[in-house]
Design an enzyme around this catalytic site. Structure first.
Site, PDB file in Angstrom:
ATOM      1  N   THR A   1      46.405  28.786  30.832  1.00 53.40           N
ATOM      2  CA  THR A   1      47.463  29.560  31.464  1.00 53.40           C
ATOM      3  C   THR A   1      48.753  29.457  30.661  1.00 53.40           C
ATOM      4  OG1 THR A   1      46.517  29.275  33.635  1.00 53.40           O
ATOM      5  CG2 THR A   1      48.884  29.566  33.560  1.00 53.40           C
TER       6      THR A   1
ATOM      7  N   GLY B   1      46.387  24.238  34.984  1.00 53.10           N
ATOM      8  CA  GLY B   1      45.401  23.212  35.309  1.00 53.10           C
ATOM      9  C   GLY B   1      44.366  23.721  36.281  1.00 53.10           C
TER      10      GLY B   1
HETATM   11  N1  ASP Z   1      45.520  27.262  36.658  1.00 55.68           N
HETATM   12  C1  ASP Z   1      44.673  28.311  36.156  1.00 55.68           C
HETATM   13  C2  ASP Z   1      43.724  28.752  37.230  1.00 55.68           C
HETATM   14  O1  ASP Z   1      43.241  27.885  37.973  1.00 55.68           O
HETATM   15  C3  ASP Z   1      43.867  27.905  34.982  1.00 55.68           C
HETATM   16  C4  ASP Z   1      44.652  27.400  33.813  1.00 55.68           C
HETATM   17  O2  ASP Z   1      45.715  26.810  33.994  1.00 55.68           O
HETATM   18  O3  ASP Z   1      44.187  27.560  32.686  1.00 55.68           O
HETATM   19  O4  ASP Z   1      43.410  29.903  37.318  1.00 55.68           O
END
Ligand code: ASP
Length: 336
Positions: free
Chosen positions: A201, A253
């Site tokens: 993300t 995360g």
């Molecule tokens: N937090 C994001 C999600 O759960 C994933 C990521 O941070 O890469 O969709």
């Protein structure tokens, strides 16, 4: 000049010393040994260019909301990161994108979830905030609304890259299940953070010259995610939060855990109500609250005085910060 991960408000007096932009491009396990210097340099350069642009915008007096939206739009355009171009694949080999923005001045927020055809989901989130009368819109209806507001449409295939497809195939073959952005990409691994365990993300937080805070977050979610699954990124309070009374936060995360911990708002509450410093609040959330619900990842945060925290409970996080008129700090590994 490099700055440490946690720094007190600037040492120069005045708004320019306090104003700051911080960005992240995901967190995860390090794979320093497997990484070429060229790959590492590509990530650092991408972050540096975006930070320098954001620093100039802050210096010119742009408001925090404009600065974070533009920084995240540029991160979406960069296929190194799991948002916009370069987003991960769902289990059925498509892309479902989520994004959110929040304005600390009045806590207005906008978000989209499960969109498949909007080139820059963060711009759609901003339109939802500004013109829909709602906070969160999903799927086709969100796309129709955003396109009507002038947000660019692309074909759903536009987001894909060969690396991301290989990452999905690897995740399926190794029975990893739903994995964080770069989970499952060991065989592919292009960057210094192990693509098997990286959360990709992207996000930005800023305090502008006028003393206002804003945050933005955008993601492709998790590799091999179930179609229709939505993580924390488009949920105000979970993956994104801004309140001029306290802090602006953007997370990356394991989304389910960040939702259950209401991670971004938890930082804000610990600062505003609990009286903790920004560092104390971020560390409490990263190392005490998130682990209780199995949360792995990181967050970036800035408070109303201009203190910055770029923290993670994984081994590394693509990250950086910049103050107007100063050279950016860029980091990947812990302790740099
Ligand atoms: N937090 C994001 C999600 O759960 C994933 C990521 O941070 O890469 O969709």
């Amino acid at each position: 000049m490099t700055l440490p991960d946690s720094l007190a408000a600037g040492d120069r007096p005045g708004a320019a010393a306090r104003a700051v932009l911080a960005i992240h491009g995901g967190a995860g396990t390090l794979r320093r040994a497997a990484m070429s210097p060229e790959a590492e340099a590509r990530y650092r350069e991408a972050l540096r260019v975006i930070l320098e642009d954001g620093g100039r915008r802050l210096e010119a007096g742009e408001n925090a909301l404009d600065v974070v939206v533009e920084a995240v739009r540029q991160l979406e355009e960069c296929e190194l990161f799991n948002a916009g171009k370069g987003a991960v694949y769902t289990a059925d080999e498509r892309h479902e994108l989520d994004a959110s923005v929040m304005d600390g001045r009045d806590r207005r927020a906008g978000a989209v979830a499960g969109v498949t055809r909007l080139r820059n989901p963060v711009l759609a989130a901003r339109e939802v905030m500004a013109h829909s009368g709602h906070v969160l819109m999903i799927g086709r209806a969100a796309e129709h609304f955003a396109i009507g507001q002038g947000v660019e449409m692309v074909s759903p295939e536009w987001f894909g890259t060969p690396q991301r497809l290989e990452q999905l195939r690897h995740a399926k073959a190794s029975a990893l299940g739903q994995v964080l952005d770069h989970d499952g990409q060991d065989a592919v691994g292009r960057g210094p953070i192990d693509e098997k365990t990286k959360f990709g993300t992207v996000g930005a937080v800023a305090l502008d010259l006028h003393g206002h805070l804003a945050a933005a977050t955008s993601t492709g979610g998790m590799t091999n995610k179930r179609p229709g699954r939505v993580g924390d990124s488009p949920i105000p309070g979970a993956g994104c939060y801004a309140d001029d009374r306290s802090v602006a936060v953007s997370c990356t995360g394991t989304g389910e855990a960040f939702i259950r911990a209401v991670a971004a708002h938890e930082v804000a509450a610990l600062v505003r109500i609990g009286g903790l410093s920004l560092d104390e609040a971020c560390k409490r959330v990263l190392f005490e609250e998130l682990p209780k619900v199995g949360g792995d990842g990181g967050l970036i945060a800035v408070d109303r005085h201009g203190a910055v925290h770029l923290g993670f409970n994984t081994e590394g996080m693509y990250r950086g910060s910049v103050r107007p008129g100063q050279a950016p700090y860029v980091g990947i590994y812990g302790g740099e």
